[in-house]
Design a protein around this motif. Structure first.
Motif, PDB file in Angstrom:
ATOM      1  N   THR A 225       0.870  -1.164   0.000  1.00 33.73           N
ATOM      2  CA  THR A 225       0.000   0.000   0.000  1.00 33.73           C
ATOM      3  C   THR A 225       0.909   1.215   0.000  1.00 33.73           C
ATOM      4  O   THR A 225       2.126   1.086  -0.122  1.00 33.73           O
ATOM      5  CB  THR A 225      -0.958  -0.014   1.199  1.00 33.73           C
ATOM      6  OG1 THR A 225      -0.302  -0.638   2.290  1.00 33.73           O
ATOM      7  CG2 THR A 225      -2.214  -0.797   0.887  1.00 33.73           C
ATOM      8  N   ILE A 231      -7.989   5.649   2.091  1.00 37.28           N
ATOM      9  CA  ILE A 231      -8.396   4.771   1.010  1.00 37.28           C
ATOM     10  C   ILE A 231      -9.015   5.623  -0.082  1.00 37.28           C
ATOM     11  O   ILE A 231     -10.185   5.992  -0.030  1.00 37.28           O
ATOM     12  CB  ILE A 231      -9.326   3.678   1.540  1.00 37.28           C
ATOM     13  CG1 ILE A 231      -8.487   2.828   2.498  1.00 37.28           C
ATOM     14  CG2 ILE A 231      -9.884   2.827   0.401  1.00 37.28           C
ATOM     15  CD1 ILE A 231      -9.261   1.996   3.411  1.00 37.28           C
ATOM     16  N   LYS A 238      -0.910   7.169  -5.094  1.00 38.74           N
ATOM     17  CA  LYS A 238      -1.322   5.972  -4.354  1.00 38.74           C
ATOM     18  C   LYS A 238      -1.641   4.828  -5.316  1.00 38.74           C
ATOM     19  O   LYS A 238      -2.783   4.340  -5.359  1.00 38.74           O
ATOM     20  CB  LYS A 238      -2.532   6.296  -3.461  1.00 38.74           C
ATOM     21  CG  LYS A 238      -2.240   7.347  -2.388  1.00 38.74           C
ATOM     22  CD  LYS A 238      -3.486   7.742  -1.619  1.00 38.74           C
ATOM     23  CE  LYS A 238      -3.855   6.788  -0.519  1.00 38.74           C
ATOM     24  NZ  LYS A 238      -3.155   6.962   0.750  1.00 38.74           N
ATOM     25  N   VAL A 241      -3.050   1.365  -3.559  1.00 40.35           N
ATOM     26  CA  VAL A 241      -4.440   1.416  -3.095  1.00 40.35           C
ATOM     27  C   VAL A 241      -5.393   1.557  -4.289  1.00 40.35           C
ATOM     28  O   VAL A 241      -6.459   0.942  -4.320  1.00 40.35           O
ATOM     29  CB  VAL A 241      -4.629   2.590  -2.103  1.00 40.35           C
ATOM     30  CG1 VAL A 241      -6.097   2.740  -1.730  1.00 40.35           C
ATOM     31  CG2 VAL A 241      -3.786   2.371  -0.861  1.00 40.35           C
ATOM     32  N   TYR A 268      -6.241   0.454   6.119  1.00 43.20           N
ATOM     33  CA  TYR A 268      -5.975  -0.441   4.989  1.00 43.20           C
ATOM     34  C   TYR A 268      -6.401  -1.872   5.298  1.00 43.20           C
ATOM     35  O   TYR A 268      -6.914  -2.589   4.449  1.00 43.20           O
ATOM     36  CB  TYR A 268      -4.479  -0.432   4.643  1.00 43.20           C
ATOM     37  CG  TYR A 268      -3.984   0.843   3.978  1.00 43.20           C
ATOM     38  CD1 TYR A 268      -4.819   1.595   3.164  1.00 43.20           C
ATOM     39  CD2 TYR A 268      -2.659   1.244   4.142  1.00 43.20           C
ATOM     40  CE1 TYR A 268      -4.346   2.747   2.552  1.00 43.20           C
ATOM     41  CE2 TYR A 268      -2.180   2.392   3.528  1.00 43.20           C
ATOM     42  CZ  TYR A 268      -3.023   3.138   2.734  1.00 43.20           C
ATOM     43  OH  TYR A 268      -2.553   4.260   2.124  1.00 43.20           O
TER      44      TYR A 268
END
Ligand code: ATP
Ligand code: MG
Length: 332
Positions: A225, A231, A238, A241, A268
């Motif tokens: 991640t 998120i 990112k 993710v 996560y």
């Protein structure tokens, strides 16, 4: 109904989630709208190093996964490429109207031969795009789903078809390439900058269709991640993710913005736990069905033989026309 043709190489024991989301799932859907031809591209697999016993197993395993995912051997013409000898003969003919320089410009050959050096690459790898052209043209396909990496080869296919038609009379349909609408690209769980790939990914980075739930869960929980804990889809900052969000959305049907909202403030770990269940629920029936099919190779071979017979009916009709056009005597 437009006729569509597509294939996958038996280059691993298991297909992966990228193959499923990016291709196989679309193949299944297209059975509703198209006349479908799907094949295991074993001739393409021998252009690089291979092991015969492994190839035999992987060819059956790949076909079994097609069927397990929903390719219906009654509705689709499902076959193994090497069981249709006509492709090879057409490859020779097309090779003779392909310029050496033209073939030398194909970037896949340059990329794939870069590792060991062009000296050591096989001639088969060099003529791979001509075989691909034969695969497509011999079935008079209207449409071919293509990823970015195959676009240049489809252009060559169209060029060869046009050249042949002009010189010898109209014989081949010019195929159109298209990118299936829902075909998201899926990335390696351990290296989200690289696409998930049968031959190129880290073992821990590939979600295999034949993975058992235990190892599957582990791979997803250990997926890399990004810094921070939000998120949120953001391909630049990112990528890890974002890839996981795309996988969830592709399989659950829940749009990414809604997932972002629902997991707002969650860690996560929570998100990955749910994702693992979504993936397991999708793949479990495919894995089980594929295993059943592989447990009875005689029955699987029978299905594939029937598919090859149907494919040959079309392929030999095109080839007979080609032979006649270029002045070959009819075979006795
Ligand atoms: P190899 O490493 O042997 O090239 P691969 O994993 O790239 O294997 P292919 O057999 O080349 O798989 O491709 C089969 C189909 O799956 C193609 O239609 C391709 O566009 C699609 N596909 C492959 N990888 C992905 C991915 N990571 N995301 C989405 N679609 C993919
Ligand atoms: Mg590939």
């Amino acid at each position: 109904r437009p006729r569509v043709l597509s294939g996958m190489q038996p280059s691993a024991d298991s297909l992966h989630l990228g193959n499923y989301i990016g291709a196989l799932r679309q193949w299944v859907a297209m059975q509703e709208t198209h006349e479908t031809f799907y094949f295991v591209a074993d001739r393409h697999s021998i252009t690089v190093d291979f092991d015969p016993a492994q190839l035999r197993h992987r060819t059956r395993a790949t076909a079994a996964q097609f069927i397990a995912a929903g390719v219906d051997p009654e509705r689709s013409t499902l076959f193994v490429q090497s069981q249709v000898p006509e492709h090879s003969e057409l490859t020779w003919v097309l090779g003779c109207i392909t310029g050496f320089g033209e073939a030398s410009r194909m970037t896949q050959f340059k990329d794939k031969s870069a590792k060991g050096g062009a000296e050591r690459a096989s001639v088969g790898l060099f003529t791979y795009p001509v075989l691909m052209a034969a695969d497509i043209l011999i079935y008079q396909a209207h449409q071919v789903p293509v990823g970015d990496d195959q676009r240049q080869h489809l252009e060559l296919t169209r060029d060869l078809a046009e050249r042949f038609n002009q010189r010898f009379g109209r014989t081949f349909r010019l195929p159109e390439g298209f990118i299936p609408p829902q075909a998201a690209r899926i990335y390696d769980l351990q290296d989200p900058a690289a696409k998930m790939s049968k031959s190129g990914s880290h073992p821990q980075g590939i979600v295999e269709l034949l993975d058992e739930p235990g190892p599957l869960r582990k791979k997803i929980m250990r997926a890399v991640t990004d810094t921070g804990s939000e998120i949120r889809a953001d391909k630049e900052n990112k990528p890890g993710v974002t890839n996981l969000l795309n996988i969830h959305s592709a399989l659950s049907g829940e749009p990414v913005p809604e997932l972002e909202k629902r997991f707002d403030g969650a860690g996560y770990g929570t998100f990955k736990k749910e994702l693992a269940e979504v993936v397991i629920d999708t793949l479990a029936p495919i894995r089980e069905r594929a295993k059943e099919l592989l447990a009875d190779p005689a029955e699987l071979d029978r299905l594939l033989a029937a598919g090859a017979a149907r494919a040959r009916a079309q392929a030999s009709a095109t080839l007979a026309q080609v032979r006649e056009r270029i002045g070959f005597l009819a075979p006795p």
